[in-house]
Design a protein around this motif. Structure first.
Motif, mmCIF file in Angstrom:
data_model
loop_
_atom_site.group_PDB
_atom_site.id
_atom_site.type_symbol
_atom_site.label_atom_id
_atom_site.label_comp_id
_atom_site.label_asym_id
_atom_site.label_seq_id
_atom_site.Cartn_x
_atom_site.Cartn_y
_atom_site.Cartn_z
ATOM 1 N N GLU A 59 -1.482 -0.129 2.196
ATOM 2 C CA GLU A 59 -1.032 0.288 3.514
ATOM 3 C C GLU A 59 -0.129 -0.752 4.151
ATOM 4 O O GLU A 59 0.766 -0.421 4.918
ATOM 5 C CB GLU A 59 -2.236 0.551 4.411
ATOM 6 C CG GLU A 59 -3.064 1.770 4.000
ATOM 7 C CD GLU A 59 -4.302 1.921 4.856
ATOM 8 O OE1 GLU A 59 -4.498 1.055 5.730
ATOM 9 O OE2 GLU A 59 -5.064 2.868 4.641
ATOM 10 N N ARG A 82 -6.650 -0.521 -1.034
ATOM 11 C CA ARG A 82 -6.048 0.455 -0.134
ATOM 12 C C ARG A 82 -5.393 -0.242 1.057
ATOM 13 O O ARG A 82 -4.293 0.119 1.483
ATOM 14 C CB ARG A 82 -7.105 1.447 0.352
ATOM 15 C CG ARG A 82 -6.551 2.471 1.341
ATOM 16 C CD ARG A 82 -7.598 3.503 1.701
ATOM 17 N NE ARG A 82 -7.080 4.432 2.704
ATOM 18 C CZ ARG A 82 -6.278 5.435 2.446
ATOM 19 N NH1 ARG A 82 -5.879 5.656 1.206
ATOM 20 N NH2 ARG A 82 -5.867 6.249 3.413
ATOM 21 N N LYS A 116 0.694 4.705 6.273
ATOM 22 C CA LYS A 116 -0.279 5.316 5.374
ATOM 23 C C LYS A 116 0.362 6.534 4.738
ATOM 24 O O LYS A 116 1.014 7.333 5.421
ATOM 25 C CB LYS A 116 -1.542 5.743 6.136
ATOM 26 C CG LYS A 116 -2.313 4.608 6.781
ATOM 27 C CD LYS A 116 -3.524 5.150 7.534
ATOM 28 C CE LYS A 116 -4.276 4.036 8.253
ATOM 29 N NZ LYS A 116 -5.438 4.572 9.021
#
Length: 258
Positions: free
Chosen positions: A8, A4, A76
């Protein structure tokens, strides 16, 4: 979590593609797919205090802070919430834009739209490029309050060439910071093609200006059409009346008829 974080951090600043030196193009990508695109020129007008010449009174000065090219970008992407973070001048300035997608009921049923829901701007008055002799230099945050801007139907990008001003309230004695946005093109959700904006939704100001530009042309065409129709009717009427037998008005001429 590591995947993740990597997603990002997959962001790009494409400012070099813009012909306007004051405008940046930012792209956030996750899993090698574009999920957020933003293109705009931005400037902040920030009031700050300095000492007067007598070193007793305070004077409020004004710093004009443009968003510099080559800024650092973070982002994001989510189904209903997205975020773009831009920092420049060694993180002396940081702009965060928060986007929200939601639905509302209309006469046609449930419709989805997205909007710019929140803005945060962090600035450091110790930075001497834009702040000269600021009193008690340090970092401050200016943020929006109950913001609902750039409202756009889901699946479309927002476009506005006109300048827009958004007021932010600063932690520095509740001073009002002005964010000036222009030449804006933003899409934080539902991008279907890599590096390509979806169909644009123009802001009301641009729509009004476009109408003001086209209205004189439309009125001119209508006026020209009315003149042509009038001339045609007159020509037809004149031709018909010319072919009719002219009845003499002098009764003495009736004896010559028949």
């Amino acid at each position: 979590a590591a995947a993740r974080l990597a997603a990002e951090q997959e962001v790009e600043n494409l400012s070099g593609l813009s012909p306007n030196p004051e405008k940046d193009i930012f792209v956030v990508r996750e899993n090698r797919t574009t999920c957020l695109m933003a293109e705009f020129a931005a400037k902040f007008i920030v009031p700050y205090d300095v000492w007067a010449s007598n070193y007793v009174d305070l004077i409020t000065e004004q710093a004009d802070i443009p968003l510099s090219r080559g800024a650092e970008v973070k982002g994001k992407c989510g189904t209903n919430e997205s975020e773009l973070e831009i920092s420049w001048l060694e993180q002396a300035y940081t702009l965060k834009l928060f986007f929200l997608k939601e639905g509302h009921n209309t006469s046609q049923g449930q419709e989805a739209f997205w909007r710019l829901s929140r803005i945060q701007f962090t600035y450091d008055t110790a930075e001497r490029t834009h702040f000269k002799d600021a009193i008690a230099p340090g970092k401050h945050m200016a943020s929006s309050h109950r913001l609902s801007a750039l409202v756009t139907p889901a699946g479309k990008s927002y476009e506005c060439q006109a300048q827009q001003t958004i007021s932010l309230v600063s932690s520095d004695h509740q001073k009002s910071v002005q964010l000036l946005l222009s030449e804006v093109r933003v899409q934080p959700f539902d991008i279907t093609s890599d590096f390509v904006f979806s169909e644009e939704h123009k802001c009301p100001v641009d729509q009004r200006e476009q109408l003001e530009e086209t209205l004189p042309l439309i009125l001119g065409l209508i006026l020209g059409l009315v003149i042509v129709i009038t001339l045609c009717v007159y020509h037809i009427h004149h031709k018909l009346t010319a072919n009719q037998v002219q009845i003499p008005r002098d009764r003495s001429q009736y004896k010559h008829m028949g």
